[in-house]
Write a protein that holds these residues in place. Structure first.
Motif, PDB file in Angstrom:
ATOM      1  N   SER A   1       0.821  -1.213   0.000  1.00 57.53           N
ATOM      2  CA  SER A   1       0.000   0.000   0.000  1.00 57.53           C
ATOM      3  C   SER A   1       0.858   1.267   0.000  1.00 57.53           C
ATOM      4  CB  SER A   1      -0.941   0.019   1.203  1.00 57.53           C
ATOM      5  OG  SER A   1      -0.232   0.386   2.363  1.00 57.53           O
ATOM      6  N   ARG A   2       2.140   1.133   0.292  1.00 53.33           N
ATOM      7  CA  ARG A   2       3.013   2.314   0.292  1.00 53.33           C
ATOM      8  C   ARG A   2       4.037   2.272  -0.841  1.00 53.33           C
ATOM      9  NH1 ARG A   2       0.260   6.009   3.173  1.00 53.33           N
ATOM     10  NH2 ARG A   2      -0.264   5.277   5.244  1.00 53.33           N
ATOM     11  N   PHE A   3       4.701   1.146  -1.016  1.00 46.77           N
ATOM     12  CA  PHE A   3       5.785   1.035  -2.009  1.00 46.77           C
ATOM     13  C   PHE A   3       5.501  -0.113  -2.985  1.00 46.77           C
ATOM     14  CE2 PHE A   3       7.612   2.980   1.782  1.00 46.77           C
ATOM     15  CZ  PHE A   3       8.232   4.105   1.242  1.00 46.77           C
ATOM     16  N   PRO A   4       4.405  -0.019  -3.753  1.00 46.32           N
ATOM     17  CA  PRO A   4       4.059  -1.142  -4.630  1.00 46.32           C
ATOM     18  C   PRO A   4       5.152  -1.400  -5.666  1.00 46.32           C
ATOM     19  CG  PRO A   4       2.724   0.802  -5.137  1.00 46.32           C
ATOM     20  CD  PRO A   4       3.487   1.126  -3.895  1.00 46.32           C
ATOM     21  N   GLY A   5       5.434  -2.665  -5.895  1.00 43.62           N
ATOM     22  CA  GLY A   5       6.358  -3.048  -6.974  1.00 43.62           C
ATOM     23  C   GLY A   5       7.832  -2.900  -6.652  1.00 43.62           C
ATOM     24  N   CYS A   6       8.178  -2.597  -5.395  1.00 45.05           N
ATOM     25  CA  CYS A   6       9.610  -2.387  -5.124  1.00 45.05           C
ATOM     26  C   CYS A   6      10.374  -3.704  -4.988  1.00 45.05           C
ATOM     27  CB  CYS A   6       9.811  -1.514  -3.884  1.00 45.05           C
ATOM     28  SG  CYS A   6       9.398  -2.317  -2.334  1.00 45.05           S
ATOM     29  N   ALA A   7       9.680  -4.774  -4.568  1.00 48.13           N
ATOM     30  CA  ALA A   7      10.381  -6.044  -4.343  1.00 48.13           C
ATOM     31  C   ALA A   7       9.430  -7.200  -4.615  1.00 48.13           C
ATOM     32  CB  ALA A   7      10.863  -6.100  -2.891  1.00 48.13           C
TER      33      ALA A   7
END
Ligand SMILES: Cc1cc2nc3c(=O)[nH]c(=O)nc-3n(C[C@H](O)[C@H](O)[C@H](O)COP(=O)(O)OP(=O)(O)OC[C@H]3O[C@@H](n4cnc5c(N)ncnc54)[C@H](O)[C@@H]3O)c2cc1C
Length: 423
Positions: free
Chosen positions: A343-349
């Motif tokens: 919900s905050r950093f979508p797609g980072c890992a």
């Protein structure tokens, strides 16, 4: 002086470093095969000098009850609760409702935080340690307007103590953390600009390596079973060596840095340390898109999850759980942490590949750690650091070394005195 340290977490290793630099002969005993492998292993990685606060928070008491009934709520209690858990919760309530105590303890912890930052900077200048460490600040997000109001008050107190912080609008938060493109609620944040990050496990191992080079003797794989003492002094630690044989190590002074396992070691000397193991969970994942990752460390107040950048990895942690020394990792807890990251950093890992971990915060019912002389003249305690042991390790190691050498500690230690639970 020959000084024996029990426990090779981040607190024991930083203590060894301070003592060996002062010319002492230091022996450290640790039951794992390496340093920093217990609570210091998978924590949230924040060196949050400006955010340290006591566990017994009167404002939290009223928020805590509804959290217990929410699926994603940050507070969990194993049912039925154990006698130890009930006793700990009642003690917490007593401290939370003692007039003025929260404010006094918070100030004492913040002063130790300021000193800790100074000691970390000195240490990092002196040694080149590879632990993905940084000082790029910390953000506490506000997912409601009320949270922003609370941050305004905190900002005022920090100003009084000379600790830098800024209040940010939602737009400024997105500028500071461009990877934060998710749809989690956001009304702004408080930014602690001088706070930092770093992998506590790597740091402990790296610093242990440095300490070995400086002459500290590390005994790994040994279980300290008891202290040998008389009416005035502690004479030795008795331990079971890696080969199963019982052995004894005599020293001039002893420092207990055994985290959650400290109470059993000092109970025979008549000292009660009501440390409770407050469980938490973390995930660590390799970043697949660094532009979508946190720049530094972000506390999401919505699900109470912290997401931290550690070099090419993401560490996210959450939960405060009273479940004794239970090492299970329920899938539901990990899912909540992942939900916050998405919900905050979508797609980072790629979170499906994340490594999971659980550990126990060595929590005191009031909140400050236990730092000072024990019930014998040559026994010292540096333990019970709860939620902030990584942050406060360098400072508390420095003040315990000053006490051992008979110096005035750089920070007043009244709030941290070991005998306070018996008064
Ligand atoms: C989920 C989670 C997130 C956290 N996030 C943060 C954070 O972001 N920032 C922060 O500042 N803090 C954080 N913490 C807290 C921090 O990790 C702890 O306060 C800190 O690691 C405590 O360090 P320690 O050295 O006292 O304890 P430990 O790391 O537990 O070390 C104690 C050592 O003593 C050894 N030991 C114990 N008994 C014996 C014995 N009898 N014989 C031999 N060896 C013994 C143990 O094996 C262990 O290695 C977090 C904790 C958790 C659980």
């Amino acid at each position: 002086m020959h000084i024996a340290i029990v426990g090779g977490g981040v607190v024991g290793v930083t203590t060894a470093w301070e003592l060996v630099r002062r010319g002492h002969r230091v022996t450290l005993l640790e039951r794992h095969q390496m340093a920093g492998n217990e609570t210091s292993k998978g924590n949230a990685a924040q060196r949050s000098y400006g955010v340290v606060y006591p566990w017994a928070d009167p404002a939290m008491v009223f928020k805590a009850v509804p959290w217990l009934f929410q699926t994603d709520g940050p507070l969990k209690l194993r049912v039925p609760p154990s006698v130890d858990a009930i006793r700990f919760m009642f003690a917490t309530l007593r401290y939370a409702w003692s007039p003025g105590m929260f404010g006094l303890n918070k100030r004492a912890m913040l002063r130790l935080g300021i000193h800790s930052r100074e000691r970390f900077l000195a240490l990092e200048q002196e040694h080149d340690l590879a632990f993905d460490g940084d000082h790029k600040g910390l953000l506490h997000l506000a997912s409601t307007p009320e949270a922003m109001e609370e941050y305004r008050e905190i900002h005022g107190l920090l100003g009084e103590l000379g600790i830098a912080s800024r209040l940010l609008t939602a737009e400024q938060v997105r500028e500071a953390e461009p990877g934060m493109t998710g749809d989690g609620p956001l009304f702004g944040a408080i930014s602690y600009d001088t706070d930092g990050t770093g992998d506590c496990h790597l740091f402990s191992r790296e610093l242990a390596r440095v300490c070995e080079g400086l002459g500290v003797s590390f005994h790994y794989g040994v279980e300290v079973e008891r202290l040998a003492f008389d009416a005035d002094t502690v004479q030795a630690v008795e331990y079971r060596a890696a080969d199963g044989k019982r052995q004894s190590l005599a020293a001039d002074a002893f420092v207990i840095c055994a985290g959650c396992w400290s109470p059993g070691l000092v109970r025979p000397l008549g000292l009660n340390l009501p440390i409770y193991p407050i469980k938490g969970y973390s995930i660590t994942a390799t970043l697949t898109d660094t532009a979508k990752a946190p720049v530094s460390t972000v506390h999401d107040d919505h699900l109470k999850v912290v997401s931290t950048r550690l070099g090419s990895r993401l560490r996210a942690t959450g939960f405060v759980e009273l479940a004794g020394f239970n090492r299970d990792i329920p899938e539901a807890r990990i899912e909540t942490i992942k939900k916050s990251v998405r919900s905050r950093f979508p797609g980072c890992a790629d979170l499906t590949m994340a490594e999971t971990w659980t550990g126990f915060r060595p929590m005191t019912p009031d909140g400050p750690a236990i730092i000072g002389r024990g019930p014998r003249e040559n026994l010292f305690l540096n333990t019970g650091h709860g939620t902030f042991g990584w942050t406060l390790s360098a400072g508390s190691a420095s003040v315990i070394a000053q006490l051992i050498d008979g110096e005035e500690p750089s920070v007043p230690l009244d709030a941290f005195r070991p005998g306070r639970f018996q008064e």
